[in-house]
Design a protein around this motif. Structure first.
Motif, PDB file in Angstrom:
ATOM      1  N   GLU A 370       0.803  -1.219   0.000  1.00 18.27           N
ATOM      2  CA  GLU A 370       0.000   0.000   0.000  1.00 18.27           C
ATOM      3  C   GLU A 370       0.834   1.265   0.000  1.00 18.27           C
ATOM      4  N   ASP A 371       1.979   1.257   0.653  1.00 15.53           N
ATOM      5  CA  ASP A 371       2.795   2.468   0.708  1.00 15.53           C
ATOM      6  C   ASP A 371       4.214   2.096   1.072  1.00 15.53           C
ATOM      7  N   GLY A 372       5.079   3.108   1.161  1.00 11.61           N
ATOM      8  CA  GLY A 372       6.462   2.876   1.584  1.00 11.61           C
ATOM      9  C   GLY A 372       7.465   2.835   0.465  1.00 11.61           C
ATOM     10  N   ARG A 373       7.003   2.878  -0.784  1.00  4.52           N
ATOM     11  CA  ARG A 373       7.928   2.912  -1.914  1.00  4.52           C
ATOM     12  C   ARG A 373       7.998   4.327  -2.476  1.00  4.52           C
ATOM     13  N   GLN A 374       9.175   4.683  -2.994  1.00  2.00           N
ATOM     14  CA  GLN A 374       9.361   6.033  -3.532  1.00  2.00           C
ATOM     15  C   GLN A 374      10.192   5.980  -4.801  1.00  2.00           C
ATOM     16  N   GLY A 375       9.756   6.745  -5.805  1.00  2.00           N
ATOM     17  CA  GLY A 375      10.590   6.972  -6.977  1.00  2.00           C
ATOM     18  C   GLY A 375      10.676   5.791  -7.924  1.00  2.00           C
ATOM     19  N   LEU A 376       9.745   5.728  -8.881  1.00  2.00           N
ATOM     20  CA  LEU A 376       9.776   4.697  -9.916  1.00  2.00           C
ATOM     21  C   LEU A 376       9.842   5.372 -11.274  1.00  2.00           C
ATOM     22  N   ALA A 405       7.035   7.893 -12.780  1.00  2.00           N
ATOM     23  CA  ALA A 405       6.968   8.424 -14.140  1.00  2.00           C
ATOM     24  C   ALA A 405       7.174   7.287 -15.114  1.00  2.00           C
ATOM     25  N   ILE A 406       6.189   7.088 -15.997  1.00  2.00           N
ATOM     26  CA  ILE A 406       6.235   5.992 -16.955  1.00  2.00           C
ATOM     27  C   ILE A 406       6.012   6.576 -18.335  1.00  2.00           C
ATOM     28  N   SER A 407       6.986   6.392 -19.234  1.00  2.00           N
ATOM     29  CA  SER A 407       6.894   7.022 -20.549  1.00  2.00           C
ATOM     30  C   SER A 407       7.483   6.117 -21.623  1.00  2.00           C
TER      31      SER A 407
END
Length: 499
Positions: A370-376, A405-407
């Motif tokens: 649910e949370d705790g991850r940063q920066g993908l 950010a997915i591009s």
């Protein structure tokens, strides 16, 4: 022709007096040795024990009448032609520091043979200890098949160098001890990053079905270059609680055969972890389990195309893993997913760039938290599976990231859903194409705050864009082609006109 000055005899010491090799060499150098470049050394000597000092090599040669050949006598060697195991070696051991001209240690010169029959792990370990005491150097393994019955440990400032696929490393293990590391580093049982640093392995093939492969553990500043992976029990490369590890040039023809089988794994040794260990020949010793994160590591220029269908290609395991970059590679033939993070894995600053995930059951799976991850960051990625018998689940699944950010991403194939997100804050997608899913192209399932621009949803069975409960999606410039419903909203959706 240079005249030979009468030489001083070597037997000038009284009986019982210790003979000093260095003193003798200096005496002979001053009075009796013919000097010149190696190209001018006579084809044969004029008498037994004749000495010739090759000035461009820094080596003194002795004529051995019994073998009818020139043999090494003394000298440090040159940068181009060092002499492992002789006076260069001895001088390095005396200083206990790296010499100005880094020595090269050929394992054959130390009686270590890659004959595929002789166990040499202890001999390799002992040699690596000598190299570490000498301040480091290059340990060269000529072509051969080297059986390592224990885990040799690499020290600071040391490079293990092979001859490419012709240098094969095999970890032989007793029954019940499968999976212990093939190679690791000194200080694997130290806390933090206090293990060996500035070391590497280059130009070797790992063909070791009884062991795990190369395991940096509590190490820093490690380079693993041009590693060829054939049979392996768990992983060809397992980075454990280490930082600044670069894997540059890696080709896997098989994945692991054990319960957790991924050719490459980034791992953090958490308290009470019962895996990740070295085998000292009689005992299994675990890596220090202080929870040190794996940080700032890169896998690049790689191809994972295993013939035996491992679960994963790259596995982020038992976090925390921070600052991991996976770039310029291809992953094919995984039964579960090409790139995976454990469901409860803490991940920070993960970058996947210029990677193709082809003919795997799933492409990238970073879900179920649910949370705790940063920066993908996911850029320039293709996820494609054409076989309906292989494709399952989602092509791309991410959850729990604050900031993603997915591009320039394409997900194509008969996955259940092409792309799924859960519990994502500040998610930005642009230039993303999702086609061929059995059900939904873009599924913002629950608690997702996203912006979707210049995207395409096509050839999906039910919905182009689904916005689930507690999700908020703003979109523009999205095209739909052959979808069931273009949009289904159980949360909030805002569309703006594209220019």
């Amino acid at each position: 022709m240079v005249d030979h000055t009468p030489r001083l005899g070597l037997g000038t010491y009284e009986q019982g007096e210790q003979w000093d090799h260095t003193d003798a060499v200096e005496a002979i150098d001053a009075h009796a040795i013919v000097h010149g470049p190696i190209s001018e050394r006579p084809a044969t000597g004029e008498y037994d024990d004749e000495l010739y000092h090759a000035t461009d090599q820094g080596i003194t040669w002795r004529w051995d009448a019994a073998s009818d050949d020139w043999t090494y006598f003394s000298g440090r060697g040159s940068a181009e032609q060092p002499v492992p195991g002789t006076s260069h070696f001895a001088a390095a051991r005396l200083t206990h520091a790296r010499t100005e001209e880094t020595p090269v240690w050929n394992v054959e010169a130390h009686g270590i043979e890659g004959d595929g029959e002789t166990a040499v792990g202890q001999a390799v370990h002992d040699l690596l200890e000598d190299v570490a005491d000498a301040g480091g150097g290059i340990v060269y393994f000529p072509p051969g098949r080297y059986l390592l019955e224990r885990t040799p440990l690499i020290g600071d400032d040391t490079i293990v160098l092979g001859a490419g696929r012709a240098t094969v490393l095999v970890g032989i293990r007793p029954d019940g001890e499968n999976g212990r590391a093939l190679l690791s580093n000194m200080g694997y049982d130290e806390p933090g990053y206090d293990g060996a640093s500035n070391w590497g392995v280059c130009n070797v093939r790992v063909d070791s079905p009884e062991s795990t492969g190369i395991m940096p553990a509590h190490a820093a500043n490690v380079r693993l270059e041009r590693i060829y992976g054939d049979r392996i029990h768990y992983h060809h490369i397992d980075v454990v609680s280490s930082k600044n590890v670069v894997i540059d040039g890696y080709w896997a023809t098989r994945g692991g055969e054990g319960d957790s089988d991924a050719p490459v794994q980034f791992d953090s040794q958490q308290p009470d972890t019962s895996w990740n260990s070295v085998w000292d020949g009689s005992d299994d010793v675990l890596v220090a389990d202080d929870g040190t994160p794996t940080e700032n590591c890169t896998l690049k220029n790689f191809e994972i195309d295993p013939a035996n269908d491992p679960d994963y290609g790259v596995h982020l395991h038992r976090g925390t893993n921070e600052g991991i970059t996976i770039t310029d590679g291809q992953i094919t033939g995984c039964e579960y997913t090409a790139i995976r993070a454990d469901p409860d894995e803490t991940v920070a600053d993960l970058t996947i760039d210029r990677v193709s995930c082809l003919e795997n059951a799933r492409g990238i799976t970073l879900g179920e938290i649910e949370d705790g991850r940063q920066g993908l960051t996911i850029n320039n990625v293709t996820i494609r599976t054409t076989d309906t018998d292989i494709a399952s689940g989602s092509g791309l699944y991410a959850a729990g990231f604050d900031g993603a950010a997915i591009s320039n991403v394409t997900v194509d194939g008969p996955f259940t859903n092409a792309i799924i997100f859960d519990d994502m804050a500040d998610l930005k997608l642009s230039g993303v194409t999702a086609t061929g899913a059995d059900h939904q192209s873009f599924r913002f399932r629950a608690n997702v705050d996203a912006t979707l621009t210049t995207a395409r949803a096509a050839d999906c069975g039910t919905v182009g864009i689904y916005v689930g409960p507690d999700s908020r999606v703003a979109y523009g410039g999205v095209t739909f082609d052959d979808v069931g419903d273009e949009v289904v909203v159980d949360g909030e959706l805002r569309e703006w006109a594209s220019s």
